[in-house]
Design a protein around this motif. Structure first.
Motif, PDB file in Angstrom:
ATOM      1  N   LEU A  14      40.525  -6.852 -20.544  1.00 45.15           N
ATOM      2  CA  LEU A  14      40.210  -8.066 -19.799  1.00 45.15           C
ATOM      3  C   LEU A  14      38.884  -8.667 -20.281  1.00 45.15           C
ATOM      4  CD1 LEU A  14      40.846 -10.014 -17.512  1.00 45.15           C
ATOM      5  CD2 LEU A  14      39.684  -8.448 -15.939  1.00 45.15           C
ATOM      6  N   GLY A  15      37.894  -7.823 -20.520  1.00 38.64           N
ATOM      7  CA  GLY A  15      36.616  -8.322 -21.027  1.00 38.64           C
ATOM      8  C   GLY A  15      36.761  -8.950 -22.395  1.00 38.64           C
ATOM      9  N   LEU A  16      37.617  -8.342 -23.251  1.00 38.56           N
ATOM     10  CA  LEU A  16      37.849  -8.908 -24.582  1.00 38.56           C
ATOM     11  C   LEU A  16      38.503 -10.277 -24.494  1.00 38.56           C
ATOM     12  CD1 LEU A  16      37.764  -8.559 -27.652  1.00 38.56           C
ATOM     13  CD2 LEU A  16      39.969  -7.384 -27.502  1.00 38.56           C
ATOM     14  N   ILE A  17      39.458 -10.438 -23.567  1.00 35.37           N
ATOM     15  CA  ILE A  17      40.131 -11.731 -23.396  1.00 35.37           C
ATOM     16  C   ILE A  17      39.154 -12.797 -22.913  1.00 35.37           C
ATOM     17  CG2 ILE A  17      41.879 -12.931 -22.045  1.00 35.37           C
ATOM     18  CD1 ILE A  17      43.526 -10.359 -22.078  1.00 35.37           C
ATOM     19  N   LEU A  18      38.253 -12.408 -22.024  1.00 33.89           N
ATOM     20  CA  LEU A  18      37.272 -13.370 -21.516  1.00 33.89           C
ATOM     21  C   LEU A  18      36.280 -13.795 -22.594  1.00 33.89           C
ATOM     22  CD1 LEU A  18      36.508 -11.798 -18.014  1.00 33.89           C
ATOM     23  CD2 LEU A  18      37.903 -13.813 -18.509  1.00 33.89           C
ATOM     24  N   VAL A  19      35.941 -12.882 -23.489  1.00 34.79           N
ATOM     25  CA  VAL A  19      34.956 -13.177 -24.538  1.00 34.79           C
ATOM     26  C   VAL A  19      35.598 -13.876 -25.729  1.00 34.79           C
ATOM     27  CG1 VAL A  19      33.356 -12.086 -26.183  1.00 34.79           C
ATOM     28  CG2 VAL A  19      33.467 -11.273 -23.832  1.00 34.79           C
ATOM     29  N   LEU A  20      36.903 -13.733 -25.885  1.00 33.17           N
ATOM     30  CA  LEU A  20      37.593 -14.225 -27.075  1.00 33.17           C
ATOM     31  C   LEU A  20      37.373 -15.718 -27.350  1.00 33.17           C
ATOM     32  CD1 LEU A  20      39.375 -13.257 -29.364  1.00 33.17           C
ATOM     33  CD2 LEU A  20      41.377 -13.829 -27.974  1.00 33.17           C
ATOM     34  N   PRO A  21      37.460 -16.632 -26.365  1.00 33.67           N
ATOM     35  CA  PRO A  21      37.234 -18.055 -26.678  1.00 33.67           C
ATOM     36  C   PRO A  21      35.848 -18.330 -27.263  1.00 33.67           C
ATOM     37  CG  PRO A  21      38.287 -17.820 -24.547  1.00 33.67           C
ATOM     38  CD  PRO A  21      37.890 -16.452 -24.965  1.00 33.67           C
ATOM     39  N   ALA A  22      34.817 -17.741 -26.655  1.00 32.90           N
ATOM     40  CA  ALA A  22      33.471 -17.949 -27.189  1.00 32.90           C
ATOM     41  C   ALA A  22      33.338 -17.347 -28.577  1.00 32.90           C
ATOM     42  CB  ALA A  22      32.437 -17.339 -26.236  1.00 32.90           C
ATOM     43  N   LEU A  23      33.922 -16.172 -28.784  1.00 30.58           N
ATOM     44  CA  LEU A  23      33.862 -15.526 -30.088  1.00 30.58           C
ATOM     45  C   LEU A  23      34.591 -16.345 -31.143  1.00 30.58           C
ATOM     46  CD1 LEU A  23      32.951 -13.003 -31.631  1.00 30.58           C
ATOM     47  CD2 LEU A  23      35.140 -11.938 -31.025  1.00 30.58           C
ATOM     48  N   ALA A  24      35.718 -16.938 -30.762  1.00 29.73           N
ATOM     49  CA  ALA A  24      36.469 -17.766 -31.702  1.00 29.73           C
ATOM     50  C   ALA A  24      35.672 -19.005 -32.106  1.00 29.73           C
ATOM     51  CB  ALA A  24      37.804 -18.168 -31.076  1.00 29.73           C
ATOM     52  N   VAL A  25      34.970 -19.603 -31.153  1.00 32.46           N
ATOM     53  CA  VAL A  25      34.142 -20.767 -31.467  1.00 32.46           C
ATOM     54  C   VAL A  25      33.042 -20.393 -32.457  1.00 32.46           C
ATOM     55  CG1 VAL A  25      32.482 -22.406 -30.500  1.00 32.46           C
ATOM     56  CG2 VAL A  25      34.628 -21.960 -29.306  1.00 32.46           C
ATOM     57  N   ILE A  26      32.393 -19.247 -32.227  1.00 34.64           N
ATOM     58  CA  ILE A  26      31.320 -18.803 -33.129  1.00 34.64           C
ATOM     59  C   ILE A  26      31.871 -18.551 -34.530  1.00 34.64           C
ATOM     60  CG2 ILE A  26      29.676 -16.945 -33.583  1.00 34.64           C
ATOM     61  CD1 ILE A  26      29.327 -16.652 -30.583  1.00 34.64           C
ATOM     62  N   VAL A  27      33.022 -17.890 -34.611  1.00 37.56           N
ATOM     63  CA  VAL A  27      33.594 -17.561 -35.915  1.00 37.56           C
ATOM     64  C   VAL A  27      34.020 -18.821 -36.663  1.00 37.56           C
ATOM     65  CG1 VAL A  27      35.525 -16.422 -37.059  1.00 37.56           C
ATOM     66  CG2 VAL A  27      34.298 -15.251 -35.233  1.00 37.56           C
ATOM     67  N   LEU A  28      34.721 -19.726 -35.971  1.00 38.87           N
ATOM     68  CA  LEU A  28      35.282 -20.905 -36.637  1.00 38.87           C
ATOM     69  C   LEU A  28      34.226 -21.957 -36.966  1.00 38.87           C
ATOM     70  CD1 LEU A  28      38.591 -21.363 -34.602  1.00 38.87           C
ATOM     71  CD2 LEU A  28      38.319 -20.378 -36.883  1.00 38.87           C
ATOM     72  N   LEU A  29      33.245 -22.129 -36.095  1.00 39.04           N
ATOM     73  CA  LEU A  29      32.278 -23.208 -36.280  1.00 39.04           C
ATOM     74  C   LEU A  29      30.975 -22.764 -36.937  1.00 39.04           C
ATOM     75  CD1 LEU A  29      32.688 -25.190 -32.935  1.00 39.04           C
ATOM     76  CD2 LEU A  29      33.865 -25.501 -35.114  1.00 39.04           C
ATOM     77  N   PHE A  30      30.747 -21.444 -37.020  1.00 36.23           N
ATOM     78  CA  PHE A  30      29.502 -20.981 -37.622  1.00 36.23           C
ATOM     79  C   PHE A  30      29.738 -20.020 -38.781  1.00 36.23           C
ATOM     80  CE2 PHE A  30      26.017 -17.866 -37.821  1.00 36.23           C
ATOM     81  CZ  PHE A  30      24.980 -18.719 -38.190  1.00 36.23           C
ATOM     82  N   LEU A  31      30.430 -18.912 -38.514  1.00 41.67           N
ATOM     83  CA  LEU A  31      30.565 -17.882 -39.541  1.00 41.67           C
ATOM     84  C   LEU A  31      31.426 -18.338 -40.715  1.00 41.67           C
ATOM     85  CD1 LEU A  31      30.929 -14.643 -37.361  1.00 41.67           C
ATOM     86  CD2 LEU A  31      28.895 -15.559 -38.490  1.00 41.67           C
ATOM     87  N   VAL A  32      32.535 -18.998 -40.436  1.00 42.34           N
ATOM     88  CA  VAL A  32      33.417 -19.446 -41.524  1.00 42.34           C
ATOM     89  C   VAL A  32      32.723 -20.494 -42.413  1.00 42.34           C
ATOM     90  CG1 VAL A  32      35.579 -20.628 -42.074  1.00 42.34           C
ATOM     91  CG2 VAL A  32      35.539 -18.844 -40.319  1.00 42.34           C
ATOM     92  N   PRO A  33      32.105 -21.564 -41.837  1.00 42.74           N
ATOM     93  CA  PRO A  33      31.386 -22.515 -42.710  1.00 42.74           C
ATOM     94  C   PRO A  33      30.227 -21.865 -43.464  1.00 42.74           C
ATOM     95  CG  PRO A  33      31.804 -23.492 -40.566  1.00 42.74           C
ATOM     96  CD  PRO A  33      32.140 -22.052 -40.447  1.00 42.74           C
ATOM     97  N   LEU A  34      29.522 -20.930 -42.810  1.00 41.66           N
ATOM     98  CA  LEU A  34      28.416 -20.255 -43.485  1.00 41.66           C
ATOM     99  C   LEU A  34      28.918 -19.433 -44.662  1.00 41.66           C
ATOM    100  CD1 LEU A  34      25.438 -19.459 -43.631  1.00 41.66           C
ATOM    101  CD2 LEU A  34      25.927 -17.630 -42.005  1.00 41.66           C
ATOM    102  N   ALA A  35      29.988 -18.709 -44.457  1.00 42.89           N
ATOM    103  CA  ALA A  35      30.550 -17.908 -45.548  1.00 42.89           C
ATOM    104  C   ALA A  35      31.040 -18.802 -46.691  1.00 42.89           C
ATOM    105  CB  ALA A  35      31.696 -17.045 -45.017  1.00 42.89           C
ATOM    106  N   ALA A  36      31.661 -19.929 -46.342  1.00 46.05           N
ATOM    107  CA  ALA A  36      32.134 -20.845 -47.383  1.00 46.05           C
ATOM    108  C   ALA A  36      30.968 -21.430 -48.183  1.00 46.05           C
ATOM    109  CB  ALA A  36      32.947 -21.972 -46.739  1.00 46.05           C
ATOM    110  N   SER A  37      29.874 -21.742 -47.508  1.00 46.95           N
ATOM    111  CA  SER A  37      28.711 -22.285 -48.207  1.00 46.95           C
ATOM    112  C   SER A  37      28.074 -21.239 -49.116  1.00 46.95           C
ATOM    113  CB  SER A  37      27.683 -22.784 -47.185  1.00 46.95           C
ATOM    114  OG  SER A  37      28.206 -23.844 -46.416  1.00 46.95           O
ATOM    115  N   VAL A  38      27.991 -20.001 -48.625  1.00 42.61           N
ATOM    116  CA  VAL A  38      27.407 -18.935 -49.441  1.00 42.61           C
ATOM    117  C   VAL A  38      28.248 -18.684 -50.682  1.00 42.61           C
ATOM    118  CG1 VAL A  38      26.833 -16.479 -49.487  1.00 42.61           C
ATOM    119  CG2 VAL A  38      26.236 -17.857 -47.492  1.00 42.61           C
ATOM    120  N   VAL A  39      29.564 -18.604 -50.509  1.00 38.59           N
ATOM    121  CA  VAL A  39      30.444 -18.388 -51.666  1.00 38.59           C
ATOM    122  C   VAL A  39      30.381 -19.582 -52.607  1.00 38.59           C
ATOM    123  CG1 VAL A  39      32.837 -18.082 -52.386  1.00 38.59           C
ATOM    124  CG2 VAL A  39      31.966 -16.841 -50.399  1.00 38.59           C
ATOM    125  N   GLY A  40      30.378 -20.797 -52.057  1.00 36.86           N
ATOM    126  CA  GLY A  40      30.330 -21.992 -52.895  1.00 36.86           C
ATOM    127  C   GLY A  40      29.058 -22.112 -53.695  1.00 36.86           C
TER     128      GLY A  40
END
Length: 273
Positions: A6-32
């Protein structure tokens, strides 16, 4: 359903936002940053340093010098708010110093461009007052204007943090120092400031990172070379579509801010140990 799931489900939306809007673009910029002409290597960094080495040094010097001035001014303002003996002056200063926090950087750039230009408000006032002649008027739309913009915008933020930390201190030590005849400046530098030094460092690091990321101020105030890294990144993308060099410059900027953050984290770990 278990509490862990239940705690994982509650945290999942915020975690998804962090991954999609921060970690993924950051990783793409570093690789690029390490990809040039379809190959991995340091070609983008070599080109970035060859073209913009002066701008990189200029950015670090301007931001560091601005941070030093911000630290001095915020300490003076917060110190007067804490140790000032004139209630009316303290109330007026407390009301005035916060206003720049609510002004966006792009508005700051436009306001100071109008104020610091050769035919701007500052020179017009000085000419009208007879301090200078029209031939002596000169603009400050260069590195000085960038420093003025950064200091004017970020000093209230650091002052707000510092004044709150000073207000929470035990007043007994301050009153004891006053009873022993210590001046307000000595109380500020030897008693108050050492106790809030961590808060000051945190505010300056946050301001350093913010100033490193500002684009509007260097574009509007200092259009000539050298300029700041953010303007170079925008130029490489808009003029050439060169995302590789732009990513390399962004990674260099990230490295500079990471060094500052590392110094703070190291100091914090020493204090905790």
């Amino acid at each position: 359903m278990s509490k862990r799931l239940l705690g994982l489900i509650l945290v999942l939306p915020a975690l998804a936002v962090i991954v999609l809007l921060f970690l993924v673009p950051l990783a793409a910029s570093v690789v690029g940053a390490f990809v040039a002409d379809g190959r991995y290597g340091l070609a983008n960094f070599e080109k970035a340093f060859a073209l913009y080495a002066q701008d990189i040094v200029f950015t670090v010097v301007i931001v560091s010098f601005s941070a030093v001035i911000i630290g001095a001014l915020s300490t003076a303002i917060a110190g007067y708010l804490t140790l000032g003996e004139n209630p009316r002056a303290v109330a007026i200063l407390r009301w005035l110093y916060r206003w720049p926090m609510f002004i966006p950087f792009i508005v700051v750039g436009q306001v100071l461009r109008t104020f610091l230009a050769k035919n701007g408000l500052m020179n017009n006032v000085l000419i009208s007052a007879g301090f200078i002649t029209p031939m002596q008027a000169s603009g400050m739309l260069d590195w000085r204007g960038i420093i003025i913009a950064f200091v004017w915008k970020q000093t209230p933020f650091v002052t707000l943090l510092l004044a709150g930390a000073m207000a929470s201190l035990d007043r007994s030590t301050i009153e004891a120092a006053r009873n022993l005849g210590a001046s307000r400046l000595r109380i500020l530098l030897e008693i108050v400031l050492p106790q809030v030094a961590t808060t000051l460092v945190v505010g300056l690091i946050l301001s350093f990172v913010t100033m490193m990321s500002v684009l509007s101020v260097p574009l509007m105030i200092n259009a000539q070379s050298p300029t700041m890294i953010t303007a170079d990144i925008a130029f490489r993308i808009n003029a050439y579509g060169d995302y590789g060099v732009a990513n390399a410059l962004g990674l260099i900027s990230l490295g500079v801010t990471a060094c500052v953050a590392w110094i703070y984290l190291r100091q914090t770990m020493k204090e905790r140990a």
